[in-house]
Scaffold this motif. Structure first.
Motif, mmCIF file in Angstrom:
data_model
loop_
_atom_site.group_PDB
_atom_site.id
_atom_site.type_symbol
_atom_site.label_atom_id
_atom_site.label_comp_id
_atom_site.label_asym_id
_atom_site.label_seq_id
_atom_site.Cartn_x
_atom_site.Cartn_y
_atom_site.Cartn_z
ATOM 1 N N LEU A 99 66.122 -25.047 3.559
ATOM 2 C CA LEU A 99 66.321 -23.680 3.084
ATOM 3 C C LEU A 99 66.936 -23.675 1.687
ATOM 4 O O LEU A 99 66.477 -22.978 0.791
ATOM 5 C CB LEU A 99 67.236 -22.945 4.071
ATOM 6 N N TRP A 136 68.972 -8.643 -10.942
ATOM 7 C CA TRP A 136 68.838 -9.506 -12.116
ATOM 8 C C TRP A 136 68.454 -8.652 -13.300
ATOM 9 O O TRP A 136 67.512 -7.875 -13.222
ATOM 10 C CB TRP A 136 67.800 -10.598 -11.857
ATOM 11 N N GLN A 189 75.845 -21.204 -4.440
ATOM 12 C CA GLN A 189 75.598 -19.943 -5.137
ATOM 13 C C GLN A 189 76.164 -19.938 -6.552
ATOM 14 O O GLN A 189 75.588 -19.336 -7.449
ATOM 15 C CB GLN A 189 76.189 -18.781 -4.354
ATOM 16 N N LEU A 205 65.491 -22.306 -1.754
ATOM 17 C CA LEU A 205 66.256 -21.306 -2.502
ATOM 18 C C LEU A 205 66.498 -21.765 -3.927
ATOM 19 O O LEU A 205 66.423 -20.987 -4.865
ATOM 20 C CB LEU A 205 67.598 -21.060 -1.819
ATOM 21 N N LYS A 259 61.935 -16.933 -15.464
ATOM 22 C CA LYS A 259 61.372 -15.616 -15.757
ATOM 23 C C LYS A 259 62.276 -14.848 -16.703
ATOM 24 O O LYS A 259 61.818 -14.220 -17.647
ATOM 25 C CB LYS A 259 61.240 -14.811 -14.461
ATOM 26 N N GLY A 260 63.574 -14.900 -16.407
ATOM 27 C CA GLY A 260 64.525 -14.172 -17.234
ATOM 28 C C GLY A 260 64.593 -14.732 -18.644
ATOM 29 O O GLY A 260 64.559 -13.991 -19.617
ATOM 30 N N ASP A 263 67.084 -9.208 -16.278
ATOM 31 C CA ASP A 263 65.888 -9.355 -17.098
ATOM 32 C C ASP A 263 64.579 -9.454 -16.321
ATOM 33 O O ASP A 263 63.530 -9.634 -16.912
ATOM 34 C CB ASP A 263 66.012 -10.616 -17.968
ATOM 35 N N VAL A 264 64.650 -9.400 -15.019
ATOM 36 C CA VAL A 264 63.404 -9.533 -14.268
ATOM 37 C C VAL A 264 63.138 -8.251 -13.478
ATOM 38 O O VAL A 264 64.074 -7.509 -13.173
ATOM 39 C CB VAL A 264 63.435 -10.741 -13.304
ATOM 40 N N LYS A 312 63.596 -21.046 -5.930
ATOM 41 C CA LYS A 312 63.463 -19.597 -6.124
ATOM 42 C C LYS A 312 64.367 -19.146 -7.281
ATOM 43 O O LYS A 312 63.951 -18.408 -8.166
ATOM 44 C CB LYS A 312 63.842 -18.845 -4.847
ATOM 45 N N PHE A 313 65.602 -19.646 -7.248
ATOM 46 C CA PHE A 313 66.544 -19.287 -8.313
ATOM 47 C C PHE A 313 66.057 -19.827 -9.662
ATOM 48 O O PHE A 313 66.138 -19.152 -10.678
ATOM 49 C CB PHE A 313 67.940 -19.837 -8.006
ATOM 50 N N VAL A 332 73.780 -21.928 -8.849
ATOM 51 C CA VAL A 332 72.502 -21.334 -9.234
ATOM 52 C C VAL A 332 72.632 -20.042 -10.032
ATOM 53 O O VAL A 332 71.632 -19.465 -10.407
ATOM 54 C CB VAL A 332 71.601 -21.074 -8.005
ATOM 55 N N LEU A 378 64.210 -12.323 -3.876
ATOM 56 C CA LEU A 378 65.229 -13.366 -3.828
ATOM 57 C C LEU A 378 66.259 -13.047 -2.734
ATOM 58 O O LEU A 378 66.680 -13.928 -1.981
ATOM 59 C CB LEU A 378 65.921 -13.479 -5.183
ATOM 60 N N GLN A 435 61.985 -14.120 -21.363
ATOM 61 C CA GLN A 435 62.053 -12.845 -22.072
ATOM 62 C C GLN A 435 62.620 -13.038 -23.474
ATOM 63 O O GLN A 435 62.425 -12.220 -24.347
ATOM 64 C CB GLN A 435 62.957 -11.871 -21.309
ATOM 65 N N TYR A 436 63.353 -14.103 -23.607
ATOM 66 C CA TYR A 436 63.956 -14.351 -24.919
ATOM 67 C C TYR A 436 63.493 -15.711 -25.404
ATOM 68 O O TYR A 436 64.271 -16.653 -25.476
ATOM 69 C CB TYR A 436 65.481 -14.322 -24.804
ATOM 70 N N MET A 465 63.531 -17.586 -11.001
ATOM 71 C CA MET A 465 64.124 -16.357 -11.526
ATOM 72 C C MET A 465 64.700 -16.591 -12.917
ATOM 73 O O MET A 465 64.520 -15.787 -13.827
ATOM 74 C CB MET A 465 65.240 -15.869 -10.604
ATOM 75 N N HIS A 466 65.406 -17.710 -13.074
ATOM 76 C CA HIS A 466 66.020 -17.993 -14.371
ATOM 77 C C HIS A 466 64.955 -18.184 -15.436
ATOM 78 O O HIS A 466 65.096 -17.705 -16.559
ATOM 79 C CB HIS A 466 66.894 -19.243 -14.274
#
Lengths: 324, 262
Positions: free
Chosen positions: B3, A108, B108, B7, B17-18, A110-111, B10-11, B111, A119, B21-22, B14-15
């Protein structure tokens, strides 16, 4: 155990022609061209083998890798990897393989890298203890340390590739496919990657199949080389056999004191300077010891060095020989 | 199932977190979305300030329609954003990575991208819905509440199906994808008014071909007591069956991809 048997793959590619008129015509009727990307490919790879898959651009390397990964379905032929057909049992198959695409990232952007790793752990459902063990081992071997806390976007290419390789191995795959893993890396990173792959293969018995254009990769890593060209396997053997397959011209450089020695039949003068001669010769007609003896008779030699032509030149010669 | 549920979160993490940043970009987009759909709301308002009723629907009743469709659309958009980015994924080869992971392919794809900034539209829809629910004059018995829930949920199912088809089209062609937007974004935009206002042909098309009317016009009639037949209450469920052909189409596209690799 990987077995491919008479795999065929043809792509239908639309012919594109220059010019506006033709472009308009192509809107309505398009001419197609059949490209035989793979033409009767068969080979097998034993568990724990390390195989270099080489060939010029467009030879079919990536297509083969994609078929073995289950991304593409061939038209005919069978492929058996650890008892499964990749394109039929995709989910079960991909659990056992690791794939590194040198040109694309799975991290990823940005992380921090460690988050991507976690993940991946969750996607593959790797148990916490196995994950810990793999992560510790991989970060020690690939020297990841601080990199794990850095977002992928701030990594250098070499650092990123090390992380990519680690990411592909977190689930302890039996087989690792590396598609141009050293592309664009500097010398230090290349060596680090090579050493790691070697170690992985030796210690874990992971089967490694790598494609590359870097002959030093092949020289350093692959006990076995598959040369593919125009969709056909042209050569399947050791690196030494590959070397023998092309006319092995040698370069002999001597430094001498006094007057220049004369050359004899079988030698070609490549470069002559005061006190130094460079001669190319074919050892099958004139053995190197004889050549040196001949020169030593005529002058006092200070230094003698023999070198083969470089691996790149060798493969280029092979490509030429097979007209690919 | 459990599961995939884990998941998904979790995704999601992640998004987040990403995207954190902006921050500026995140909030700008969210606010932008809010105003875009606010403009749509205004257009409904101005329409009714000139005419008291459209096709027999009052302003408040049309608002109820507007809010349900927007709610359904923004839910679908938030979860199905991955389909939007799918042509891009095919183009840059990221889809190959999806194929070498041992998880469901559509999951997949879903996400790979999540549109939190689309929250703007959702917030807007929620506000309008909160106003329209009491103002529409509907007496909210349990069956009406159920109908409204079905309209929203099945509505997002239909929109998701449309997104899935949009994604599947990119297996076959890189051009002409904009045509699909007539039904996705367009469906949301035209859904401001009950579909009957566009005439009988459009209504028929939206009933039998692309079942947007099944979760909008017909159950709305039931909500407003113009139809007493309980069938109208469950029509959204039938509409959500639209997901099936969408899925089949996607699988067909996938099969093609696996044999051509492009």
């Amino acid at each position: 155990m990987i077995t491919l048997q008479s795999i065929h793959k043809t792509f239908r590619v639309a012919k594109r022609q220059a010019g506006f008129g033709r472009a308009v015509k192509a809107l309505f009727s398009r001419e197609y061209e059949l490209i035989h990307a793979l033409d009767d490919i068969s080979f097998s790879v034993d568990d724990g083998e390390m195989v270099g898959y080489i060939g010029p651009n467009g030879a079919g390397k990536s297509t083969t890798i994609k078929i073995m990964c289950g991304i593409l379905t061939p038209e005919s032929g069978t492929c058996d990897i650890n008892g499964r057909t990749p394109w039929k049992e995709r989910t079960a198959h991909v659990r056992d393989i690791g794939v590194v695409f040198g040109q694309r990232s799975q991290l990823w952007w940005d992380v921090p890298v460690i988050d991507s790793f976690e993940l991946i752990r969750d996607i593959y459902v790797v148990s916490e203890s196995l994950y810990r063990r793999n992560l510790d081992e991989l970060s020690a071997l690939l020297d990841l340390g601080e990199l794990l806390k850095t977002p992928a976007r701030s990594l250098s290419l070499g650092q990123r590739m090390r992380c990519e390789i680690a990411a592909s191995l977190l689930h302890s795959p039996k087989t690792l496919f590396l598609d141009e893993p050293t592309i664009g890396l500097d010398a230090v990173s290349k060596i680090a990657v090579r050493q790691f792959i070697k170690k992985l293969n030796a210690e874990h018995g992971t089967t490694v199949i790598l494609t590359t254009h870097d002959m030093q990769d092949i020289e350093a890593l692959a006990e076995r080389v598959l040369l593919i060209g125009k969709g056909k396997i042209l050569l399947d053997g050791t690196f030494a056999e590959l070397k023998n397959a092309c006319q092995s011209t040698k370069m002999l450089v001597v430094e001498y004191r006094g007057s220049a020695p004369g050359i004899c039949a079988g030698m070609t003068l490549a470069d002559a300077r005061e006190g130094r001669l460079a001669i190319t010769l074919d050892p099958s007609t004139l053995p190197i010891p004889n050549a040196i003896a001949h020169l030593a008779e005529q002058a006092e030699l200070l230094d003698v060095s023999v070198s083969g032509i470089s691996a790149e030149e060798m493969v280029a010669a092979l490509y030429k020989e097979y007209r690919i | 199932m459990q599961l995939y549920f884990n998941l998904y979160f979790k995704f999601l993490g992640m998004h987040l977190k990403g995207q954190m940043q902006y921050k500026a970009s995140f909030f700008m987009t969210a606010i932008g979305r809010f105003f875009v759909s606010f403009a749509m709301f205004l257009s409904v308002y101005f329409m009714f300030s000139r005419f008291n009723a459209v096709e027999g629907f009052t302003f408040e009743q049309a608002l109820l329609c507007f809010a349900t469709v927007h709610m359904a659309f923004s839910l679908a958009e938030m979860f199905g954003r991955g389909f939007d980015a799918f042509p891009l994924m095919l183009g840059n080869g990221e889809f190959d990575r999806v194929l070498v992971r041992p998880r469901n392919i559509i999951f997949q794809v879903l996400v790979t991208k999540m549109g939190f900034a689309r929250l703007g539209r959702l917030v807007q829809a929620a506000i309008v819905l909160c106003y329209a629910i009491p103002a529409s004059g509907v007496i909210w018995t349990w069956d009406k509440v159920l109908t409204l829930c079905l309209m929203i949920l099945c509505g997002s199912a239909v929109f998701s199906g449309l997104f899935l088809i949009y994604a599947a089209f990119s297996f076959f062609t890189v051009e002409g994808l904009d045509l699909m937007n007539i039904f996705t974004d367009g469906g949301c935009e035209f859904g401001r008014y009950p579909f009957s206002v566009y005439g009988e042909h459009v209504l028929r098309f939206l009933t039998f071909v692309i079942p947007l009317a099944l979760f909008q016009y017909y159950p709305l009639l039931y909500l407003l007591d113009r139809e007493r037949n309980p069938l109208f209450m469950f029509l959204p469920l039938i509409g959500s069956l639209f997901l099936l052909p969408s899925y089949v189409f996607f699988r067909a596209g996938l099969r093609r991809y696996k044999s051509t690799g492009s």
